[in-house]
Motif scaffolding. Structure first.
Motif, short mmCIF file in Angstrom:
data_model
loop_
_atom_site.label_atom_id
_atom_site.label_comp_id
_atom_site.label_asym_id
_atom_site.label_seq_id
_atom_site.Cartn_x
_atom_site.Cartn_y
_atom_site.Cartn_z
N ALA A 1 -35.54 22.11 72.98
CA ALA A 1 -36.31 22.68 74.08
C ALA A 1 -37.51 23.47 73.56
CB ALA A 1 -35.41 23.58 74.94
N CYS A 2 -37.33 24.22 72.48
CA CYS A 2 -38.44 24.99 71.92
C CYS A 2 -39.52 24.07 71.36
CB CYS A 2 -37.92 25.93 70.84
SG CYS A 2 -36.90 27.29 71.45
N GLN A 3 -39.11 23.01 70.66
CA GLN A 3 -40.10 22.09 70.11
C GLN A 3 -40.85 21.35 71.21
OE1 GLN A 3 -37.58 19.79 67.48
NE2 GLN A 3 -38.24 20.96 65.68
N SER A 4 -40.15 20.97 72.26
CA SER A 4 -40.80 20.29 73.39
C SER A 4 -41.82 21.21 74.06
CB SER A 4 -39.75 19.82 74.39
OG SER A 4 -40.37 19.23 75.52
N PHE A 5 -41.44 22.47 74.25
CA PHE A 5 -42.36 23.42 74.88
C PHE A 5 -43.57 23.66 73.98
CE2 PHE A 5 -43.97 27.58 76.02
CZ PHE A 5 -43.93 27.56 77.40
N ALA A 6 -43.35 23.76 72.68
CA ALA A 6 -44.46 23.99 71.75
C ALA A 6 -45.42 22.81 71.75
CB ALA A 6 -43.92 24.24 70.34
N GLY A 7 -44.89 21.59 71.84
CA GLY A 7 -45.76 20.42 71.85
C GLY A 7 -46.70 20.38 73.03
N GLU A 8 -46.32 21.04 74.14
CA GLU A 8 -47.15 21.03 75.33
C GLU A 8 -47.97 22.30 75.52
OE1 GLU A 8 -44.54 20.35 78.58
OE2 GLU A 8 -43.92 18.34 77.92
N ASN A 9 -47.55 23.41 74.91
CA ASN A 9 -48.17 24.69 75.23
C ASN A 9 -48.72 25.44 74.03
OD1 ASN A 9 -47.27 25.20 78.28
ND2 ASN A 9 -45.52 24.33 77.20
N ARG A 10 -48.47 24.98 72.83
CA ARG A 10 -48.97 25.73 71.68
C ARG A 10 -50.50 25.66 71.65
NH1 ARG A 10 -46.31 26.62 65.87
NH2 ARG A 10 -48.19 26.81 64.60
N VAL B 1 -46.13 21.44 63.21
CA VAL B 1 -45.74 22.39 64.26
C VAL B 1 -44.25 22.29 64.53
CG1 VAL B 1 -45.94 22.84 66.74
CG2 VAL B 1 -47.99 22.60 65.34
N ALA B 2 -43.74 21.07 64.59
CA ALA B 2 -42.31 20.90 64.81
C ALA B 2 -41.51 21.58 63.69
CB ALA B 2 -41.95 19.42 64.89
N LEU B 3 -41.99 21.45 62.44
CA LEU B 3 -41.32 22.10 61.32
C LEU B 3 -41.44 23.61 61.42
CD1 LEU B 3 -39.83 21.97 58.62
CD2 LEU B 3 -42.06 21.67 57.50
N ASP B 4 -42.62 24.09 61.78
CA ASP B 4 -42.83 25.54 61.92
C ASP B 4 -41.93 26.12 63.00
OD1 ASP B 4 -44.43 28.02 61.39
OD2 ASP B 4 -44.97 27.72 63.47
N VAL B 5 -41.82 25.40 64.13
CA VAL B 5 -40.96 25.87 65.21
C VAL B 5 -39.50 25.86 64.76
CG1 VAL B 5 -40.11 25.34 67.54
CG2 VAL B 5 -42.55 25.21 67.03
N GLU B 6 -39.11 24.83 64.02
CA GLU B 6 -37.73 24.78 63.55
C GLU B 6 -37.43 25.93 62.60
OE1 GLU B 6 -34.53 21.68 61.47
OE2 GLU B 6 -36.59 21.04 61.93
N GLN B 7 -38.36 26.25 61.72
CA GLN B 7 -38.15 27.38 60.82
C GLN B 7 -38.01 28.68 61.60
OE1 GLN B 7 -41.56 27.05 58.24
NE2 GLN B 7 -40.50 25.74 56.77
N ALA B 8 -38.90 28.90 62.58
CA ALA B 8 -38.81 30.12 63.38
C ALA B 8 -37.52 30.14 64.19
CB ALA B 8 -40.02 30.22 64.31
N TRP B 9 -37.12 28.98 64.72
CA TRP B 9 -35.89 28.92 65.52
C TRP B 9 -34.67 29.16 64.63
CZ3 TRP B 9 -31.36 26.16 65.72
CH2 TRP B 9 -30.63 26.25 66.91
#
Length: 498
Positions: A271-280, A398-406
């Motif tokens: 969910a976080c990666q999907s949101f980041a892909g649309e709103n980052r 970005v997906a990797l960055d979000v995964e690291q933060a998550w």
């Protein structure tokens, strides 16, 4: 904001050693609540996280900077929208001309100039040019300007999110300082009271403790003072950051960090990666940059086509001087020579110094430089291909960055749960010891220190883990472009979230 890490073992041992000289009927009790210094006092501004975020968004300097950026983009759009407007080119010329000027008598004109027998000549020309057809150049420029406006809005949003991250970190650091301050105040009170009683007992010869215990307590009193000093620095720095962000001059007050309120659910990684892909914001800016490169590539191809325009020319000239008289040639018969040449003079048919002109035309402007134009198209296409490749890589990054933060946030939450279980066990151990056995002079009190040490160590660890989870959630919100921390718990309930 990095916080000062305290030595949990030292803090626990300070409080534990202070109990060595306590009365025999002393019990292990819950830590008393310490009132926050300055809370409720006059001139103190109590802040919540929502208030800090609101003030961070409304920062005057931040708003002024972003408004200037928006204005820059909008003025570019203003220019593109008015590219169809007529363009006026005007030229004013003031030049000296000799009196009695005659193009056929240059020597006499030179004599007039050397004698400074001159007069002004004023010549004014004006041209109005109106684009008729540009083969799409103006439309592409307008669309390119609109992309710039959209990117300026995204940049403003990105700056606000960065400001919010700093505000949240400062707020959480201030909360941690308040919570640590409560623990340190408790320990400082116990140590100071016990140390004073031990010194008094020793002065009157009533000491029932060893010198080793007294020296140990004095040493850890110095360590406690050092920890208090470190916590004061954390408190002052976090408050200074809050003042800077919120633009508040009065003393600030925030509630202490409450680990029980920190434990909120975290949305799934998908969910976080999907949101980041649309709103980052950086991905949105990258999409805007790709669109801009596409428009620039199309615009470069338009250079192969001409531009059709309509023009109107206007001009006039005026001088204080008059041209020289012209000779009149009279012939007695056709083909014969002129007679009375030196006595017959007349004004010229037209005065070149005074004139008025006007004209209207339809023009075609075409630049024939195919090598340079083809090179510009190739450069634009190459830049577009490079940007598209960067965009594909950026989405993976970005997906990797979000995964690291998550992962950091999820691990911090799990660590907080572990520390909570540790604190519960330590509390039960401490309470069980205090309820099941009386402390007396005949009991070796050193054996009773372990439950107390474990309890205070667990308290410090819980506070640190709670702060780490708050900081990780703030960084995760910045990483996915979430406007609020609450959204991190609500993403799973949104349609399309996994």
């Amino acid at each position: 904001m990095a916080c000062t890490r305290f030595s949990a073992g030292a803090l626990a041992l300070v409080i534990a050693v202070s109990l060595l000289a306590s009365l025999p009927d002393a019990r292990a009790e819950e830590a008393p609540d310490i009132a926050e210094e300055g809370r409720g006092g006059s001139g103190v501004v109590s802040l919540t996280l929502e208030a800090v975020e609101a003030r961070a968004r409304q920062s005057d300097d931040l708003q002024a900077e972003q408004q200037a950026r928006r204005d820059h983009a909008r003025w570019q759009s203003y220019r593109a929208d008015r590219a169809w407007w007529p363009k006026i080119e005007a030229q004013t010329l003031v030049a000296p001309v000799p009196a009695n000027a005659d193009p056929s008598r240059l020597d006499e004109n030179l004599d007039e100039i050397l004698a400074l027998n001159l007069g002004p000549l004023v010549r004014q020309t004006a041209r109005v040019i109106v684009p008729v057809y540009t083969f799409g150049r103006i439309g592409l420029a307008q669309e390119l300007a609109e992309v710039g406006v959209d990117v300026a809005e995204i940049q403003a949003l990105e700056a606000v999110e960065t400001q919010l991250l700093r505000a949240r970190q400062a707020y959480f650091g201030r909360q941690l300082a308040e919570a640590f301050g409560a623990l340190l105040a408790e320990g400082e009170t116990l140590v100071n009271t016990t140390l004073r009683e031990m010194e008094d007992a020793r002065a009157f010869g009533d000491a029932d403790f060893s010198t080793e215990d007294l020296r140990r307590l004095q040493i850890f009193k110095a360590e406690l003072d050092t920890m208090v000093l470190d916590n004061a620095r954390l408190r002052d720095l976090s408050e200074a950051a809050l003042r800077y962000i919120t633009d508040i001059e009065q003393p600030l007050s925030v509630p202490p960090l409450d680990p029980e309120r920190v434990d909120v659910p975290l949305a799934s990684l998908q969910a976080c990666q999907s949101f980041a892909g649309e709103n980052r914001p950086d991905l949105q800016k990258l999409d805007g940059a790709i669109r801009a490169r596409e428009l620039q590539s199309s615009l470069a191809r338009r250079d192969f086509f001409p531009q059709v325009f309509a023009a109107a020319d206007f001009g006039f000239a005026w001088s204080t001087e008059s041209p020289a008289l012209q000779r009149v040639c009279r012939r007695a018969a056709p083909g014969e020579s002129c007679v009375n040449v030196d006595t017959l003079w007349t004004q010229p048919y037209a005065n070149p110094l005074n004139s008025l002109t006007f004209g209207v035309a339809l023009g075609l402007r075409w630049q024939f430089d195919f090598a340079q134009q083809r090179g510009k198209v190739g450069e634009a296409d190459a830049k577009l291909a490079e940007l598209r490749a960067q965009a594909r890589r950026a989405r993976g990054a970005v997906a990797l960055d979000v995964e690291q933060a998550w992962r950091t946030a999820a691990d911090a939450r799990e660590r907080m749960h572990i520390e909570q279980r540790r604190l519960d066990a330590a509390r039960r151990w401490r309470n069980q010891y205090g309820l099941s056995q009386q402390l007396s002079e005949s009991v070796d009190m050193r054996d009773a220190l372990d439950p107390l040490r474990a309890y205070y160590e667990a308290q410090v660890a819980v506070l640190e883990s709670a702060h780490s989870y708050l900081d990780a959630r703030a960084r995760l919100a910045r990483s996915i472009g979430a406007p609020s921390l609450d959204l991190l718990s609500e993403l799973n309930a949104q349609p399309g979230a996994n």
